[in-house]
Design a protein around this motif. Structure first.
Motif, PDB file in Angstrom:
ATOM      1  N   UNK A  14       0.860  -1.186   0.000  1.00  0.00           N
ATOM      2  CA  UNK A  14       0.000   0.000   0.000  1.00  0.00           C
ATOM      3  C   UNK A  14       0.895   1.235   0.000  1.00  0.00           C
ATOM      4  N   UNK A  15       0.802   2.024  -1.068  1.00  0.00           N
ATOM      5  CA  UNK A  15       1.721   3.135  -1.274  1.00  0.00           C
ATOM      6  C   UNK A  15       2.888   2.716  -2.152  1.00  0.00           C
ATOM      7  N   UNK A  16       2.595   1.881  -3.166  1.00  0.00           N
ATOM      8  CA  UNK A  16       3.647   1.257  -3.975  1.00  0.00           C
ATOM      9  C   UNK A  16       4.445   2.234  -4.816  1.00  0.00           C
ATOM     10  N   UNK A  17       3.899   3.418  -5.076  1.00  0.00           N
ATOM     11  CA  UNK A  17       4.610   4.366  -5.935  1.00  0.00           C
ATOM     12  C   UNK A  17       5.349   5.447  -5.179  1.00  0.00           C
TER      13      UNK A  17
ATOM     14  N   UNK B 204      -0.504  -1.041  -4.736  1.00  0.00           N
ATOM     15  CA  UNK B 204      -1.724  -0.238  -4.620  1.00  0.00           C
ATOM     16  C   UNK B 204      -1.336   1.209  -4.367  1.00  0.00           C
ATOM     17  N   UNK B 205      -1.883   2.100  -5.180  1.00  0.00           N
ATOM     18  CA  UNK B 205      -1.595   3.528  -5.047  1.00  0.00           C
ATOM     19  C   UNK B 205      -2.577   4.282  -5.927  1.00  0.00           C
ATOM     20  N   UNK B 206      -2.393   5.598  -6.053  1.00  0.00           N
ATOM     21  CA  UNK B 206      -3.220   6.394  -6.960  1.00  0.00           C
ATOM     22  C   UNK B 206      -2.899   5.995  -8.397  1.00  0.00           C
ATOM     23  N   UNK B 207      -3.896   6.115  -9.266  1.00  0.00           N
ATOM     24  CA  UNK B 207      -3.770   5.645 -10.632  1.00  0.00           C
ATOM     25  C   UNK B 207      -2.620   6.237 -11.420  1.00  0.00           C
ATOM     26  N   UNK B 208      -2.226   7.477 -11.094  1.00  0.00           N
ATOM     27  CA  UNK B 208      -1.140   8.110 -11.853  1.00  0.00           C
ATOM     28  C   UNK B 208       0.225   7.503 -11.552  1.00  0.00           C
ATOM     29  N   UNK B 209       0.306   6.564 -10.601  1.00  0.00           N
ATOM     30  CA  UNK B 209       1.579   5.921 -10.270  1.00  0.00           C
ATOM     31  C   UNK B 209       1.657   4.484 -10.797  1.00  0.00           C
ATOM     32  N   UNK B 210       0.710   4.110 -11.638  1.00  0.00           N
ATOM     33  CA  UNK B 210       0.655   2.736 -12.143  1.00  0.00           C
ATOM     34  C   UNK B 210       1.922   2.355 -12.910  1.00  0.00           C
ATOM     35  N   UNK B 211       2.290   3.148 -13.901  1.00  0.00           N
ATOM     36  CA  UNK B 211       3.449   2.810 -14.732  1.00  0.00           C
ATOM     37  C   UNK B 211       4.722   2.750 -13.910  1.00  0.00           C
ATOM     38  N   UNK B 212       4.853   3.675 -12.964  1.00  0.00           N
ATOM     39  CA  UNK B 212       6.044   3.728 -12.115  1.00  0.00           C
ATOM     40  C   UNK B 212       6.145   2.476 -11.253  1.00  0.00           C
ATOM     41  N   UNK B 213       5.035   2.091 -10.616  1.00  0.00           N
ATOM     42  CA  UNK B 213       5.039   0.914  -9.744  1.00  0.00           C
ATOM     43  C   UNK B 213       5.324  -0.357 -10.541  1.00  0.00           C
TER      44      UNK B 213
ATOM     45  N   UNK C 137      11.884  23.658   1.445  1.00  0.00           N
ATOM     46  CA  UNK C 137      10.481  23.996   1.701  1.00  0.00           C
ATOM     47  C   UNK C 137       9.587  23.534   0.557  1.00  0.00           C
ATOM     48  N   UNK C 138      10.031  23.771  -0.675  1.00  0.00           N
ATOM     49  CA  UNK C 138       9.248  23.359  -1.845  1.00  0.00           C
ATOM     50  C   UNK C 138       9.079  21.840  -1.876  1.00  0.00           C
ATOM     51  N   UNK C 139      10.143  21.130  -1.520  1.00  0.00           N
ATOM     52  CA  UNK C 139      10.091  19.666  -1.505  1.00  0.00           C
ATOM     53  C   UNK C 139       9.052  19.179  -0.501  1.00  0.00           C
ATOM     54  N   UNK C 140       9.045  19.776   0.686  1.00  0.00           N
ATOM     55  CA  UNK C 140       8.093  19.352   1.716  1.00  0.00           C
ATOM     56  C   UNK C 140       6.649  19.666   1.311  1.00  0.00           C
ATOM     57  N   UNK C 141       6.434  20.809   0.660  1.00  0.00           N
ATOM     58  CA  UNK C 141       5.080  21.117   0.193  1.00  0.00           C
ATOM     59  C   UNK C 141       4.631  20.106  -0.859  1.00  0.00           C
ATOM     60  N   UNK C 142       5.538  19.731  -1.751  1.00  0.00           N
ATOM     61  CA  UNK C 142       5.231  18.728  -2.765  1.00  0.00           C
ATOM     62  C   UNK C 142       4.927  17.386  -2.112  1.00  0.00           C
ATOM     63  N   UNK C 143       5.689  17.053  -1.078  1.00  0.00           N
ATOM     64  CA  UNK C 143       5.470  15.813  -0.344  1.00  0.00           C
ATOM     65  C   UNK C 143       4.116  15.829   0.346  1.00  0.00           C
TER      66      UNK C 143
ATOM     67  N   UNK D  26       1.472  17.336  -0.513  1.00  0.00           N
ATOM     68  CA  UNK D  26       0.390  17.209  -1.498  1.00  0.00           C
ATOM     69  C   UNK D  26       0.336  15.813  -2.121  1.00  0.00           C
ATOM     70  N   UNK D  27       1.297  14.958  -1.774  1.00  0.00           N
ATOM     71  CA  UNK D  27       1.316  13.606  -2.304  1.00  0.00           C
ATOM     72  C   UNK D  27       1.720  13.520  -3.760  1.00  0.00           C
ATOM     73  N   UNK D  28       2.525  14.472  -4.218  1.00  0.00           N
ATOM     74  CA  UNK D  28       2.887  14.540  -5.632  1.00  0.00           C
ATOM     75  C   UNK D  28       4.225  13.885  -5.963  1.00  0.00           C
ATOM     76  N   UNK D  29       4.998  13.497  -4.957  1.00  0.00           N
ATOM     77  CA  UNK D  29       6.322  12.944  -5.218  1.00  0.00           C
ATOM     78  C   UNK D  29       6.233  11.522  -5.744  1.00  0.00           C
TER      79      UNK D  29
END
Length: 358
Positions: free
Chosen positions: A184-187, A209-218, A337-343, A345-348
């Motif tokens: 859970x959180x594979x990407x 299992x993760x959000x759909x946009x991480x399918x190819x990466x996982x 700071x930018x990295x933590x904000x991105x983190x 938001x779950x975008x990394x």
């Protein structure tokens, strides 16, 4: 190693409770008895750093203080030995790593039984102990981790927390080669390493299992099956992939209470739910851990903090052999700071590694 500067750069949490770091100049530390001084060149950035900085981990005994240097995935070269440090076989010029647990007592019941990752007197890098978001740090000579010569420092840094944690979690899950495991959180930062170690290093069959946009990466990292958790059919799809039985192990690698609530329903009889990610906010129990079901199916729940010294070395050996590769990008300290904000938001995807060199 030449003359050392009197001052060096560090990133500190200047306003704990929110995402806020500040670059400051600190005085050069002096290694004490049994310690080494390390000139850090790289440090990984972990979700745990976010929880510590924002004081959202309610399980911690004390709030983070202003001026705390964060970070716990540091790589650099030893530049000075404290008194007696030479007895540990660490030499000036050696490349070493600083982990989440930066030091242990070595004599408490946990240490004596091989559970040094939960030492009763542990020093946590980045929490009431100076962390690795800085150019120099001291650490116990007998607890720094040797870095293989052929492994680049930026690629090695995330192995010191994310890598060793998921490797330890997989070992403690009880799953064997050929067994199905759900991540859970594979990407994410931990998940993409777990996909590789489980599938390529340990011969397991991985359901990511993760959000759909991480399918190819996982799937690129080794997930045989990918499930988009936003579609609400994870349990049904896991059962379909495993012949109706469920997985031998489920690793929760995300900091979401919802992930924990879904985990028990993905397990087969005799299966194990492994708790790794720490949800933020108020402490909540695992919603679906019903004793009646656990007894009927002989299921288990285990917790994994970080791996021990041996597991850290074994994880780096996986990386040295090319079995596992960190997917990361490199940034400078002023982008923290930018990295933590991105983190937040779950975008990394994968990890971010700080290049600490001026």
């Amino acid at each position: 190693m030449g003359d050392l500067p009197k001052k060096y750069k560090a990133a500190v949490y200047d306003e704990p409770g929110k995402i806020s770091t500040k670059l400051v100049d600190l005085d050069m530390p002096e290694p004490g008895p049994g310690e080494v001084l390390v000139n850090l060149t790289h440090s990984g950035v972990c979700h745990s750093d976010l929880g510590i900085m924002t004081n959202t981990w309610k399980g911690l005994p004390f709030p983070t203080q202003p001026g705390q240097v964060g970070g716990h995935e540091g790589i650099g070269k030893v530049v000075k030995l404290g008194p007696g440090a030479d007895l540990s076989n660490v030499k000036v010029g050696d490349r070493v790593g600083i982990k989440w647990i930066s030091g242990i007592c070595g004599s408490c019941p946990a240490c004596l039984s091989g559970h040094d990752g939960v030492c009763f007197n542990q020093k946590v890098s980045g929490y009431y102990t100076p962390g690795t978001f800085q150019q120099y740090v001291t650490g116990p000579a007998n607890y720094v981790t040797p870095i293989p010569d052929s492994l680049a420092s930026d690629a090695a840094a995330p192995m010191l927390c994310a890598g060793v944690t998921v490797y330890s979690a997989l070992r403690k899950s009880g799953a064997q080669a050929g067994d199905w495991v759900v991540l859970l959180g594979a990407g994410g930062g931990l998940g993409h390493l777990a996909c590789q170690i489980a599938s390529k290093g340990m011969g397991m069959r991985v359901i990511g299992i993760d959000a759909g946009n991480k399918k190819d990466f996982a799937k690129e990292c080794g997930a045989e099956v990918f499930i988009d958790h936003t579609q609400g059919k994870a349990e049904e799809e896991v059962k379909a992939a495993t012949g109706g039985l469920g997985a031998q192990a489920v690793l929760v690698l995300t900091a979401a209470n919802g992930a924990y609530a879904s985990g028990m329903g993905l397990l087969k009889f005799g299966g194990t739910l492994v708790c790794v990610g720490l949800p933020e906010g108020d402490l909540k129990p695992i919603a679906t851990a019903f004793p009646q079901v656990m007894v009927a199916k002989e299921q288990k729940i285990v917790g994994v903090a970080v791996g021990n010294r041996r597991e850290a070395i074994e994880t780096l050996q996986f990386a040295e052999r090319g079995v596992v590769k960190t997917h990361f990008r490199t940034e400078k300290m002023d982008k923290l700071n930018d990295i933590f904000h991105e983190m937040e938001r779950g975008e990394l995807k994968g990890r971010v590694v700080l290049d600490l060199q001026a």
